[in-house]
Design an enzyme around this catalytic site. Structure first.
Site, mmCIF file in Angstrom:
data_model
loop_
_atom_site.group_PDB
_atom_site.id
_atom_site.type_symbol
_atom_site.label_atom_id
_atom_site.label_comp_id
_atom_site.label_asym_id
_atom_site.label_seq_id
_atom_site.Cartn_x
_atom_site.Cartn_y
_atom_site.Cartn_z
ATOM 1 N N LYS A 210 0.874 -1.179 0.000
ATOM 2 C CA LYS A 210 0.000 0.000 0.000
ATOM 3 C C LYS A 210 0.907 1.224 0.000
ATOM 4 O O LYS A 210 1.429 1.648 1.018
ATOM 5 C CB LYS A 210 -0.892 0.006 1.242
ATOM 6 N N GLY A 263 6.556 5.148 8.683
ATOM 7 C CA GLY A 263 5.749 6.361 8.695
ATOM 8 C C GLY A 263 5.738 6.983 10.075
ATOM 9 O O GLY A 263 6.669 6.810 10.863
ATOM 10 N N SER A 264 4.672 7.674 10.384
ATOM 11 C CA SER A 264 4.607 8.433 11.627
ATOM 12 C C SER A 264 4.347 7.518 12.821
ATOM 13 O O SER A 264 3.753 6.440 12.699
ATOM 14 C CB SER A 264 3.497 9.485 11.543
ATOM 15 N N THR A 265 4.763 7.978 13.988
ATOM 16 C CA THR A 265 4.525 7.235 15.223
ATOM 17 C C THR A 265 3.038 7.112 15.509
ATOM 18 O O THR A 265 2.572 6.071 15.997
ATOM 19 C CB THR A 265 5.241 7.936 16.394
ATOM 20 N N VAL A 267 0.515 6.868 13.387
ATOM 21 C CA VAL A 267 -0.074 5.803 12.573
ATOM 22 C C VAL A 267 0.467 4.447 13.000
ATOM 23 O O VAL A 267 -0.255 3.435 12.983
ATOM 24 C CB VAL A 267 0.182 6.056 11.077
ATOM 25 N N GLY A 268 1.732 4.405 13.428
ATOM 26 C CA GLY A 268 2.300 3.161 13.922
ATOM 27 C C GLY A 268 1.513 2.593 15.093
ATOM 28 O O GLY A 268 1.302 1.381 15.206
ATOM 29 N N GLU A 417 8.366 15.989 15.651
ATOM 30 C CA GLU A 417 8.920 15.775 14.317
ATOM 31 C C GLU A 417 8.168 16.658 13.323
ATOM 32 O O GLU A 417 6.982 16.454 13.062
ATOM 33 C CB GLU A 417 8.797 14.307 13.909
#
Length: 534
Positions: A210, A263-265, A267-268, A417
């Site tokens: 994706k 990716g970003s924390t 979304v993680g 960030e």
């Protein structure tokens, strides 16, 4: 990711023609197809004309204009892709091929990447605002190099014979983990694609990729080349779409065995939650960073300023390991600040197809506005702008190189960030020419630098500039980060593991660590002859 292997392609791009976009549909089971959702919607509305799936715009950040419309995958499309990948894993040839056979196909795939370097570099340029010349020299060749590296490892995956304290013969097998979902970011579309796809292919996995909704073009082209290379249908599927729909469907899918995400924390966290509440699939996360660069007063000031600036402005600051917090020892701080600002003001922004340009546009309007909002926050919090801080040009999503001073550790610009060309410049104490009987003042100075560098929820990378290797070694062993650069910054190689500590995630990309995470270990044991049944 700077300083990767380069080739000798000419720098003259003055006559390059941007290619036509060839692939805009989902790639499932070896075919380019429309999304299912839009076709269902059309049928419900009794549309008699030829139906096409739902689509979304991909935008050129140089101008803000639409490049083309791309198929918008959703849960139904992820289901179809997973079904194809599961069939290919459970019954197809790929996991059952020898490593040597997989390697031959992967090497052909790499050759096709190299044959299409210009077109792929152009796609990432118009989709992500990346420098075209850098794409030709580094990003696209690096993707091919990843395929070559892991092809070389594909026939060297093996277990071991175990020594037992009981009358048993035992050994381990290393087997592919199964169907993998790769969710990749927009800052390095090609590099991140192959950092995940290449080792998973070598391991014998099948997969669904994706790509980020901002940068789908090169991923679809890579899928086309994979089929040309001989990757069997169903092994590599690409579902373009949005994170909250297609990405969420990948994360929570009951028939996906592992998710690898960069990716970003924020979304993680969502991906971990989805994995935990579905089938407890394995997760590998390479997340955010707020990386420190510590410059001691014995460093070469001119070189230090150049490294610091490249560390934050490379790829317009859209780098998870960017040197966004720079700590300079007081003894050279004034000279360093002067040189840094001189270099920042000379930094060339412009069209990423121009070989003289060093910084292109941010990836999209949302990221552009996010960066500018953080600059406003920095000023309101009491930071002082030495240079930059404004949009650049009359169109597109360009942000000037921005340097803040008078930054405190608790300010948002020092803790969050930003993912843009914004640097926080801070100083730490000089070392007096005295020593105590038990503990040197030098040590206390180094401890201050270490403490401030570690004062972050992130732990992806860090840099240390000094001629004193005792100091360099001490700092590198004390900073809690996954990669430490001594007297360099952003240097990577296919064989060097890359990943983070703390809220920068877990799991590693690159190197053999990047392969092993797509394997699981099975122990097999039998009783020795004449031993009792156990």
């Amino acid at each position: 990711m700077a300083n990767l292997e380069q080739n000798n392609t000419s720098a003259d791009q003055s006559h390059f023609k941007i290619p036509d976009i060839k692939f805009t549909k989902l790639f499932i089971n070896g075919e380019f197809v429309d999304s299912i959702k839009g076709q269902i919607d059309c049928l419900h509305k009794d549309v008699s004309s030829k139906t096409i799936g739902r689509t979304f715009d991909t935008v050129d950040p140089r101008t803000g204009e639409v490049i083309v419309r791309i198929a918008e995958g959703d849960k139904e499309d992820v289901d179809a892709a997973v079904k194809a990948a599961r069939e290919a894993f459970d019954h197809g040839p790929w996991p059952r091929m020898s490593g040597f056979q997989r390697a031959r196909i992967m090497l052909k795939f790499a050759d096709l990447i190299e044959q299409n370097i210009e077109e792929l570099a152009a796609l990432d340029c118009i989709d992500a605002g990346k420098l075209f010349l850098w794409g030709k020299l580094v990003d696209i060749p690096f993707g091919a190099r990843l395929l070559q590296y892991y092809a070389g490892a594909a026939d060297k995956v093996h277990g071991e014979v175990l020594k037992s304290s009981r009358p048993l013969h035992a050994y381990t097998l290393k087997e592919p983990i199964g169907v993998v979902g790769h969710i990749i970011p927009w800052n390095f579309p090609t590099s991140n694609f192959f950092m995940k796809v290449a080792p998973a292919l070598a391991a014998g996995c099948t997969m669904i990729v994706k790509p980020a909704e901002q940068t789908p073009l090169s991923a679809l082209f890579h899928a086309h080349l994979a089929k040309q290379a001989g990757v069997p249908d169903g092994v590599l599927n690409v579902v373009t779409g949005f994170g909250h729909t297609a990405g969420a469907a990948v994360s929570s899918h009951m028939d996906i065995d592992m998710v690898s995400f960069t990716g970003s924390t924020e979304v993680g966290r969502l991906i971990m939650q989805a994995a935990a509440t579905s089938n407890l699939k394995m997760v590998s996360l390479e997340l955010g960073g707020k990386s420190p660069l510590i410059i001691f007063d014995d460093a070469d000031v001119d070189k230090a300023a150049e490294l610091a600036l490249n560390g934050i402005l490379f790829n317009k600051g859209e780098v998870c390991a960017a040197s966004s917090r720079v700590y300079v020892q007081e003894g050279i701080y004034g000279e360093f600040e002067k040189k840094l600002i001189e270099k920042a003001k000379a930094w060339k922004l412009g069209d990423p197809f121009d070989p003289e340009t060093r910084q292109g546009p941010q990836v999209d309007k949302k990221q552009f506005e996010r960066i500018l909002s953080y600059i406003d926050i920095g000023v309101k919090e009491g930071g002082t702008l030495l240079t930059g801080g404004k949009p650049w040009g009359s169109k597109g999503y360009y942000v000037e190189p921005t340097v803040f001073v008078d930054v405190k550790e608790d300010m948002q610009i020092a803790r969050d960030e930003i993912f843009g060309p914004v640097l926080s410049l801070m100083k730490f104490k000089c070392t007096p020419k005295i020593r105590s009987c038990l503990r040197s003042v030098t040590c206390r100075t180094v401890e201050e630098a270490i403490e401030r560098a570690n004062n972050s929820k992130y732990g992806l990378a860090a840099g240390v500039l000094t001629k004193d290797m005792n100091v360099a070694n001490r700092v590198s062993r004390s900073i809690r980060a996954g990669i430490i650069w001594i007297n360099c910054y952003s240097s990577l190689d296919v064989g060097f593991p890359f990943g983070g500590y703390k809220m920068s995630g877990f799991g590693r990309e690159l190197g053999l660590d990047g392969l092993h995470k797509y394997l699981q270990v099975k122990t097999v044991m039998t009783p020795l002859h004449d031993s009792p049944w156990l």
